[in-house]
Design an enzyme around this catalytic site. Structure first.
Site, PDB file in Angstrom:
ATOM      1  N   ARG A  66     -22.698   7.168  25.746  1.00 58.90           N
ATOM      2  CA  ARG A  66     -21.687   7.605  24.770  1.00 58.90           C
ATOM      3  C   ARG A  66     -22.356   8.243  23.552  1.00 58.90           C
ATOM      4  O   ARG A  66     -21.804   9.148  22.932  1.00 58.90           O
ATOM      5  CB  ARG A  66     -20.786   6.437  24.352  1.00 58.90           C
ATOM      6  CG  ARG A  66     -21.508   5.305  23.686  1.00 58.90           C
ATOM      7  CD  ARG A  66     -20.534   4.278  23.125  1.00 58.90           C
ATOM      8  NE  ARG A  66     -21.226   3.069  22.718  1.00 58.90           N
ATOM      9  CZ  ARG A  66     -20.781   2.237  21.785  1.00 58.90           C
ATOM     10  NH1 ARG A  66     -19.646   2.478  21.173  1.00 58.90           N
ATOM     11  NH2 ARG A  66     -21.460   1.150  21.472  1.00 58.90           N
ATOM     12  N   SER A  76     -15.914   4.546  18.385  1.00 62.48           N
ATOM     13  CA  SER A  76     -16.485   3.940  19.599  1.00 62.48           C
ATOM     14  C   SER A  76     -16.866   4.961  20.652  1.00 62.48           C
ATOM     15  O   SER A  76     -17.863   4.809  21.344  1.00 62.48           O
ATOM     16  CB  SER A  76     -15.483   2.948  20.208  1.00 62.48           C
ATOM     17  OG  SER A  76     -15.180   1.934  19.279  1.00 62.48           O
ATOM     18  N   GLU A 132      -2.142   7.319  24.632  1.00 61.50           N
ATOM     19  CA  GLU A 132      -3.014   7.992  25.593  1.00 61.50           C
ATOM     20  C   GLU A 132      -2.280   8.996  26.471  1.00 61.50           C
ATOM     21  O   GLU A 132      -2.865   9.972  26.943  1.00 61.50           O
ATOM     22  CB  GLU A 132      -3.722   6.947  26.471  1.00 61.50           C
ATOM     23  CG  GLU A 132      -4.695   6.042  25.721  1.00 61.50           C
ATOM     24  CD  GLU A 132      -4.016   4.942  24.922  1.00 61.50           C
ATOM     25  OE1 GLU A 132      -2.796   4.709  25.112  1.00 61.50           O
ATOM     26  OE2 GLU A 132      -4.693   4.310  24.088  1.00 61.50           O
ATOM     27  N   PHE A 187      -8.114   2.948  29.662  1.00 65.03           N
ATOM     28  CA  PHE A 187      -6.880   3.570  29.157  1.00 65.03           C
ATOM     29  C   PHE A 187      -6.769   5.021  29.624  1.00 65.03           C
ATOM     30  O   PHE A 187      -5.679   5.490  29.970  1.00 65.03           O
ATOM     31  CB  PHE A 187      -6.836   3.501  27.631  1.00 65.03           C
ATOM     32  CG  PHE A 187      -7.093   2.116  27.089  1.00 65.03           C
ATOM     33  CD1 PHE A 187      -6.402   1.029  27.589  1.00 65.03           C
ATOM     34  CD2 PHE A 187      -8.035   1.908  26.098  1.00 65.03           C
ATOM     35  CE1 PHE A 187      -6.636  -0.251  27.111  1.00 65.03           C
ATOM     36  CE2 PHE A 187      -8.280   0.632  25.612  1.00 65.03           C
ATOM     37  CZ  PHE A 187      -7.590  -0.452  26.111  1.00 65.03           C
ATOM     38  N   HIS A 206     -17.009   3.193  27.618  1.00 64.44           N
ATOM     39  CA  HIS A 206     -16.725   1.779  27.824  1.00 64.44           C
ATOM     40  C   HIS A 206     -16.270   1.496  29.256  1.00 64.44           C
ATOM     41  O   HIS A 206     -15.351   0.710  29.482  1.00 64.44           O
ATOM     42  CB  HIS A 206     -15.708   1.265  26.806  1.00 64.44           C
ATOM     43  CG  HIS A 206     -16.254   1.270  25.398  1.00 64.44           C
ATOM     44  ND1 HIS A 206     -16.624   2.427  24.761  1.00 64.44           N
ATOM     45  CD2 HIS A 206     -16.506   0.264  24.535  1.00 64.44           C
ATOM     46  CE1 HIS A 206     -17.079   2.135  23.559  1.00 64.44           C
ATOM     47  NE2 HIS A 206     -17.028   0.831  23.390  1.00 64.44           N
ATOM     48  N   ASP A 222     -15.459  -7.859  24.991  1.00 66.20           N
ATOM     49  CA  ASP A 222     -14.022  -7.550  24.942  1.00 66.20           C
ATOM     50  C   ASP A 222     -13.290  -8.030  26.197  1.00 66.20           C
ATOM     51  O   ASP A 222     -12.072  -8.215  26.192  1.00 66.20           O
ATOM     52  CB  ASP A 222     -13.792  -6.050  24.757  1.00 66.20           C
ATOM     53  CG  ASP A 222     -13.813  -5.645  23.284  1.00 66.20           C
ATOM     54  OD1 ASP A 222     -13.897  -6.551  22.436  1.00 66.20           O
ATOM     55  OD2 ASP A 222     -13.761  -4.440  23.004  1.00 66.20           O
ATOM     56  N   ARG A 249     -21.001   1.857  27.252  1.00 61.23           N
ATOM     57  CA  ARG A 249     -21.139   1.399  25.871  1.00 61.23           C
ATOM     58  C   ARG A 249     -22.579   1.040  25.537  1.00 61.23           C
ATOM     59  O   ARG A 249     -23.041   1.285  24.418  1.00 61.23           O
ATOM     60  CB  ARG A 249     -20.252   0.169  25.671  1.00 61.23           C
ATOM     61  CG  ARG A 249     -20.480  -0.545  24.354  1.00 61.23           C
ATOM     62  CD  ARG A 249     -19.465  -1.655  24.149  1.00 61.23           C
ATOM     63  NE  ARG A 249     -19.673  -2.306  22.848  1.00 61.23           N
ATOM     64  CZ  ARG A 249     -20.292  -3.468  22.688  1.00 61.23           C
ATOM     65  NH1 ARG A 249     -20.766  -4.127  23.731  1.00 61.23           N
ATOM     66  NH2 ARG A 249     -20.458  -3.981  21.488  1.00 61.23           N
TER      67      ARG A 249
END
Lengths: 313, 295
Positions: free
Chosen positions: A10, A37, A58, A83, A109, A117, A167
């Site tokens: 990322r 993020s 989204e 998502f 992620h 998470d 991530r």
């Protein structure tokens, strides 16, 4: 290995966007309240007139990107993989892929290494969800330099592209010469072949070393282009090694393992052992602990290679 | 981009400031032709959606034959206006309008929904000249229009974006995501119509899942709201002029009658998604061509 360069894919994305953004004024970036993020934030700071935050929405994110593509822009749409590919799957199918619009869906992620998470945020199905959609290109870079290359290719694409990023920091192990539809052989061998993508490529190299110490010659193939798959390279590995192990930070259903098994079952049937997450959800934990718990360690690949070799005819 | 985005210098009203009696008559005639084309093409197809095609015929006639800057010889002309049929199941009315504007031969309407046809059951931008976006899955069209309008504003473009939504479609949450974004980004180059015929497949929208109060909802989302008789072309036209002057995105809630123009279809939810038989087709065309709908 000493002085290994580590970078999260990322982070490479954020870097690549800033670089491309300076050269391609038609690039626009969209995010859904996760720009810090996903690392689109730097682009947003430098080019605020070309950054659109959809907020936590989204579905609208994906279809605004489609509208921007229709009007000649080069959109990158980012959020977390669960998502992007889950919440907005049908928006991607009907309004991006069906009309073959060049929307670059760059999702971060992905996989277990989201970590603490937990399951709600750990996409283990995204490769399958994107791979099944016609017109879609699916890229899973193994490290930062390959991620940077993937973003560069995506910017020039003439159809939809899904890029899966992570991530956590990963060691840089490739030369970054990514080509759509091509895999690369990182270690030679002819007893068994591991075909891996993403963070599992470095695990595959480590497993290969361990096998070599035991006198087993293990080929390692990095397969960042899940769709289109480098079928020639996969079939050649099956022909020359006679047993294949696949490795991905994703469900064992429908991802790289599925793609390889589909190809080999109709072209060159050999034993295929798929390593990934076994049809279950993840949970909270530190990334390394999760990889151990769900069986994605080099030692797991090593034993999978033994199983695959044991099934040779 | 801030919510107080500047008004693009180029986007301005391009429609005639008022309709002459001749022009009004022409638009009514066009609407009648569109309705006949809808009935004929759906009868030949043996399936499809007449109710919501007929209810939007007067809006579509006004847009395609007076408002939209389009070039059938160059369907992708850069400065064309963009029309998004968010209620994609009303494809027959769009196809009739595109044929009427010369994007493809009118005879091709007979191929609607047939294997190999360029006229798919729901609009396919890759197959049909003049179709701006592939739609059909409800709730997505306004988001597409918002993305286009964003691009138009970035470029200071002269063209505008027009979207036609169903009222049942407003049950889709994504419509309100898009509505929020349109006002947030100050998209004064966007005009949406709601074909408020009050019916959806399962019955009256207020019984199935009420989206009312419609005007208050759009207003609360930051839109300039207009309410018109969706079968009064003069009113649609004059309202469009006002809507285009709005500094915020504008929505025109058009009260319509589902199946308008064919008495046995009017106000009947059962005609949402059923094609007429040949006998029903004949009756419908007799009624339409007999002038019963001209005023």
């Amino acid at each position: 290995m000493t002085d290994v360069v580590v970078e999260a894919t990322r982070d490479a994305y954020g870097r690549a966007l800033v670089d491309l953004g300076s050269r391609m004024p038609e690039i626009v970036v969209l995010d859904a309240d996760l720009s810090g993020s996903t690392r689109t934030q730097k682009f947003a700071e430098l080019y605020p007139e070309r950054f659109f935050n959809a907020g936590i929405a989204e579905q609208n994110l994906m279809n605004m990107a489609a509208g921007l593509a229709l009007a000649g822009k080069v959109p990158f749409a980012s959020t977390f993989a669960v998502f992007a590919t889950g919440r907005a799957w049908e928006q991607i199918r009907n309004t991006i892929a069906y009309p073959n619009l060049p929307v670059r869906i760059v999702a971060t992620h992905a996989g277990l290494t989201v970590g603490e998470d937990g399951a709600s945020h750990q996409a283990l199905e995204d490769i399958a969800l994107m791979r099944v959609v016609p017109n879609m290109t699916v890229l899973v870079p193994a490290d930062g330099v390959e991620a940077e290359a993937a973003i560069g290719l995506a910017a020039k694409a003439d159809g939809p592209v899904y890029v899966r990023l992570g991530r956590s920091k990963v060691p840089t192990i490739t030369d970054g010469n990514l080509e759509i539809g091509r895999g690369s052989t990182l270690a030679n061998g002819d007893d068994v072949a591991i075909i891996a993508c993403g963070i599992m490529v470095s695990a595959a190299l480590e497993a290969s070393e361990r096998l070599r110490e035991r006198g087993v010659s293990c080929r390692v193939i990095n397969m960042p282009s899940i769709k289109p798959l480098d079928e020639d390279l996969v079939i050649r590995a099956a022909e020359e090694c006679g047993a294949v192990v696949t490795a991905e930070e994703h469900s064992v259903i429908g991802g790289l393992g599925g793609a390889v098994a589909e190809t080999l079952s109709s072209s060159r049937p050999v034993p295929v052992v798929r390593i990934g997450v076994d049809d279950t959800f993840g949970q909270s934990g530190d990334p390394q602990g999760l990889l151990e718990y769900y069986g994605l360690m080099p030692s797991d690949l090593e034993s999978a290679c033994d199983r695959a070799m044991g099934m040779k005819g | 981009m801030s919510s107080a985005g500047s008004r693009p210098p180029g986007f301005r009203m391009r429609i005639s400031p008022s309709l002459t009696p001749d022009r009004l008559l022409e638009l009514k005639e066009r609407a009648l032709e569109l309705r006949c084309d809808v009935i004929e093409s759906l009868t030949l197809a043996g399936s499809g959606h007449p109710g919501g095609s007929l209810s939007s015929a007067d809006i579509v006639s006004t847009l395609f034959f007076d408002v939209l800057k389009l070039d059938p010889e160059d369907p992708r002309m850069g400065d064309r206006d963009r029309f998004i049929l968010a209620k994609g199941h009303a494809a027959p009315i769009l196809y009739a309008a595109l044929a009427g504007r010369g994007f493809f031969p009118r005879e091709e309407l007979a191929s609607l929904r047939k294997l190999g046809s360029r006229l798919q059951g729901h609009p396919d931008m890759l197959k049909t000249p003049g179709v701006e976006a592939s739609t059909g899955s409800l709730g997505q069209g306004l988001s597409i229009a918002v993305g286009m309008a964003l691009a138009g504003k970035m470029d200071g473009a002269e063209w505008g974006v027009y979207a036609l939504l169903g009222d049942g479609e407003l049950q889709e949450g994504q419509v309100w995501e898009a509505a929020m974004a349109a006002s947030h980004y100050g998209l004064d180059n966007l005009v949406a119509f709601v074909d408020n015929n009050g019916l959806q497949i399962d019955g009256r929208i207020v019984d199935v899942m009420s989206p009312e109060p419609l005007a208050d909802k759009w207003r609360a989302f930051g839109w300039k709201v207009f309410e018109v008789d969706g079968h009064d072309i003069a009113e649609i036209h004059s309202t469009l002029i006002e809507a285009q002057e709005s500094p915020s995105p504008a929505v025109i809630i058009a009260r319509t009658i589902k199946g308008k123009g064919v008495c046995f279809m009017e106000g009947e939810a059962s005609w949402h998604g059923n094609a007429p038989s040949e006998d029903q087709c004949r009756l419908a065309l007799e009624e339409l061509r007999g002038g019963g709908n001209r005023d």
